[in-house]
Write a protein that holds these residues in place. Structure first.
Motif, PDB file in Angstrom:
ATOM      1  N   PHE A 321       0.846  -1.194   0.000  1.00  0.00           N
ATOM      2  CA  PHE A 321       0.000   0.000   0.000  1.00  0.00           C
ATOM      3  C   PHE A 321       0.878   1.239   0.000  1.00  0.00           C
ATOM      4  O   PHE A 321       1.957   1.266   0.603  1.00  0.00           O
ATOM      5  N   SER A 322       0.403   2.299  -0.684  1.00  0.00           N
ATOM      6  CA  SER A 322       1.154   3.543  -0.735  1.00  0.00           C
ATOM      7  C   SER A 322       0.193   4.725  -0.815  1.00  0.00           C
ATOM      8  O   SER A 322      -0.921   4.605  -1.341  1.00  0.00           O
ATOM      9  N   GLU A 323       0.655   5.858  -0.294  1.00  0.00           N
ATOM     10  CA  GLU A 323      -0.104   7.106  -0.355  1.00  0.00           C
ATOM     11  C   GLU A 323       0.862   8.273  -0.188  1.00  0.00           C
ATOM     12  O   GLU A 323       2.031   8.082   0.198  1.00  0.00           O
ATOM     13  N   ILE A 324       0.388   9.484  -0.498  1.00  0.00           N
ATOM     14  CA  ILE A 324       1.175  10.683  -0.246  1.00  0.00           C
ATOM     15  C   ILE A 324       0.327  11.661   0.553  1.00  0.00           C
ATOM     16  O   ILE A 324      -0.913  11.597   0.534  1.00  0.00           O
ATOM     17  N   ALA A 325       1.017  12.584   1.260  1.00  0.00           N
ATOM     18  CA  ALA A 325       0.328  13.611   2.045  1.00  0.00           C
ATOM     19  C   ALA A 325       1.103  14.904   1.920  1.00  0.00           C
ATOM     20  O   ALA A 325       2.341  14.902   1.816  1.00  0.00           O
ATOM     21  N   ASP A 326       0.375  16.031   1.895  1.00  0.00           N
ATOM     22  CA  ASP A 326       1.053  17.322   1.837  1.00  0.00           C
ATOM     23  C   ASP A 326       1.190  17.888   3.243  1.00  0.00           C
ATOM     24  O   ASP A 326       0.768  17.268   4.236  1.00  0.00           O
ATOM     25  N   VAL A 327       1.776  19.089   3.349  1.00  0.00           N
ATOM     26  CA  VAL A 327       2.036  19.669   4.667  1.00  0.00           C
ATOM     27  C   VAL A 327       0.746  20.038   5.388  1.00  0.00           C
ATOM     28  O   VAL A 327       0.732  20.178   6.617  1.00  0.00           O
TER      29      VAL A 327
END
Length: 512
Positions: A321-327
């Motif tokens: 599983f993978s994801e990204i998040a911003d500040v």
């Protein structure tokens, strides 16, 4: 032969009694060596002397107690003297531990039993007037086994350690680049060492933090091969089994790795150990929406990474599983369509065999208004796993190039970890790391490094690990060791790398 005529005492008509000292006929005389006569006479003289001194006392009943008390007092004085002598001899023993297995000396300048020099003469480092403490180890972790670390008593060519100490490893003092650590060859420790395989992780806790090593090789060397054991030519850990006997010694060599741990934000290029897999981000890119058929205001962010199965069972890569998040905390899950767009390798699927490494792409559809300047890329074995790899991904929305800053920003962050004189005394070795602060590959060559004296003279660079040229990816940290000809000066020297300078002083030198 007739007996000689001798007269003892007064004349008497009766036959005088035989004197045992008289010479008789050969038939009656017993056999005797020449010196028997002298020994017999000596015994008689001693017996007569003792009888003359102590005879009257013993014959007198009133004197016998005095004679007995005197004898007992003499015996007590002898026993007390022996006890005191034993205490003196015990107090002069060299140490509480029995001598350990011997490692042959590298040199034997004389036959005197003098302690050999330490494996390295570590300097007290002062960088810009700030003392840098030596990274002394305190704990060793191999798999699920943890050992406290204590220095060994090194005398001459021998390692002295306590083989009965439980959960204890023994460190050779002075080995700070190649940490040399011994384990007593108990059945438990043999099992731990024999279970190690290439790529296994070993942790070494120091007063400057935790250092990580990966097993590179296992080998058997001669017991007197000191140079292989104590060489301080590259950052690594050498694990030695102590007390096996014989002329062979088993060792494990683990090379230094800058990999990180789960749930800790790391830079691109840093391996992260998640237990069953090791993951490392290779690259990242932003694909404009107009180039991949997305509506206005949308783009693709792609992250190239490699993942290695470090366990002995098959893993199901489709569960990754993978994801990204911003500040701002906005989270975007990966998209298989974005992962394969514009030449992307796609997200992993299928079986991942033991020891297998695959390179894949995690793609994400993001709005152009996504907050920068960094995104946090996350990867885990499955959606519910508590162990998550976190990597800082530079992100800048597509826009006109900004106006260059009037002053040049630093391209790298240089940190010195250790500086020391080589065991041979002819080189100054500097160990540190350099992190690429730019958004592009940073090249390093001989032009970027120097060591100069107070009058500007340059000292030659003998070797570098890794060898030049360097090619450091954005955000990556590279560990280096540079070996210069030892400065022959009483003043501090200046070490410069990527435009950043540091004064290095030996303990007796002023560092003002």
């Amino acid at each position: 032969m007739p007996a000689p005529d001798k007269i003892f005492g007064m004349a008497s008509p009766t036959t005088p009694p035989e004197d045992p000292d008289d010479w008789g006929t050969p038939e009656r005389a017993p056999g005797r060596w020449e010196d028997d006569e002298d020994a017999s006479s000596a015994r008689k003289r001693w017996s007569g002397a003792l009888n003359a001194v102590f005879g009257p006392l013993w014959n007198d009943p009133r004197g016998r107690p005095l004679l007995l008390v005197s004898g007992l007092a003499l015996l007590g004085i002898c026993a007390l003297s022996c006890f005191i002598l034993s205490l003196v001899l015990l107090s002069e023993r060299p140490g509480p531990f029995p001598p350990g297995p011997e490692i042959a000396e590298a040199t034997r300048p004389s036959v005197t039993d003098e302690p050999t020099a330490r494996a390295s003469d570590a300097l007290v480092i002062r960088v810009n007037d700030v003392i840098q403490p030596a990274p002394a180890p305190s704990r060793l972790t191999i798999g699920v086994s943890t050992y406290r670390l204590v220095p060994m008593n090194v005398q001459g060519a021998r390692w002295q350690y306590d083989p009965g100490a439980q959960k204890t490893a023994f460190w050779v003092p002075g080995t700070l680049v190649n940490y040399v650590v011994g384990l007593h060859a108990s059945p438990e420790n043999r099992e731990v060492v024999e279970s190690l395989s290439v790529g296994d992780l070993i942790l070494l806790d120091t007063n400057l933090g935790t250092q990580r090593y990966r097993v590179a090789q296992k080998e058997t060397i001669r017991s007197d091969d000191v140079e292989t054991l104590l060489a301080q030519n590259s950052p690594r850990l050498t694990l030695v089994l102590l007390g096996e006997g014989g002329d062979q010694r088993r060792i494990v060599i683990a090379t230094f790795t800058d990999e990180s741990t789960p749930n800790q934000l790391t830079a691109i290029g840093t391996p992260i150990n998640l237990g069953d897999v090791r993951v490392r981000v290779i690259n990242q890119r932003l694909l404009p929406g107009s180039a991949v058929g997305l509506p206005a205001g949308k783009s693709y962010v792609q992250v190239d990474f490699e993942v290695t199965n470090v366990v002995t069972r098959i893993l199901d890569a489709s569960q990754f599983f993978s994801e990204i998040a911003d500040v701002a905390g906005v989270v975007i899950p990966f998209s298989r369509q974005a992962s394969a767009a514009a030449g992307g390798r796609g997200f992993p699927q299928g079986a991942l065999q033991p020891g297998q490494t695959i390179t894949a792409t995690a793609g994400f559809e993001v709005p152009d208004a996504l907050s920068g300047p960094n995104l946090e890329w996350r990867f885990s074995l499955d959606k519910t796993s508590p162990y998550i790899a976190k990597v800082a991904i530079p992100y800048r929305p597509i826009a006109l190039p900004p106006t260059p800053a009037p002053t040049r920003a630093p391209v790298a962050e240089v940190t010195i970890l250790n500086a020391q004189i080589s065991p041979e005394g002819n080189e100054l070795r500097i160990v540190g790391n350099v992190r690429n602060l730019t958004g592009q590959f940073l090249s390093g060559s001989l032009r970027d490094v120097s060591l100069s004296g107070p009058d500007g003279q340059l000292y030659p660079l003998n070797s570098s690990l890794p060898a030049f040229p360097w090619n450091i990816t954005p955000g990556e940290t590279l560990v280096f060791q540079l070996s210069f000809a030892r400065p022959q000066t009483s003043q501090p020297v200046v070490f410069t790398l990527f435009g950043q300078s540091y004064r290095i002083c030996e303990p007796a030198q002023p560092c003002d």
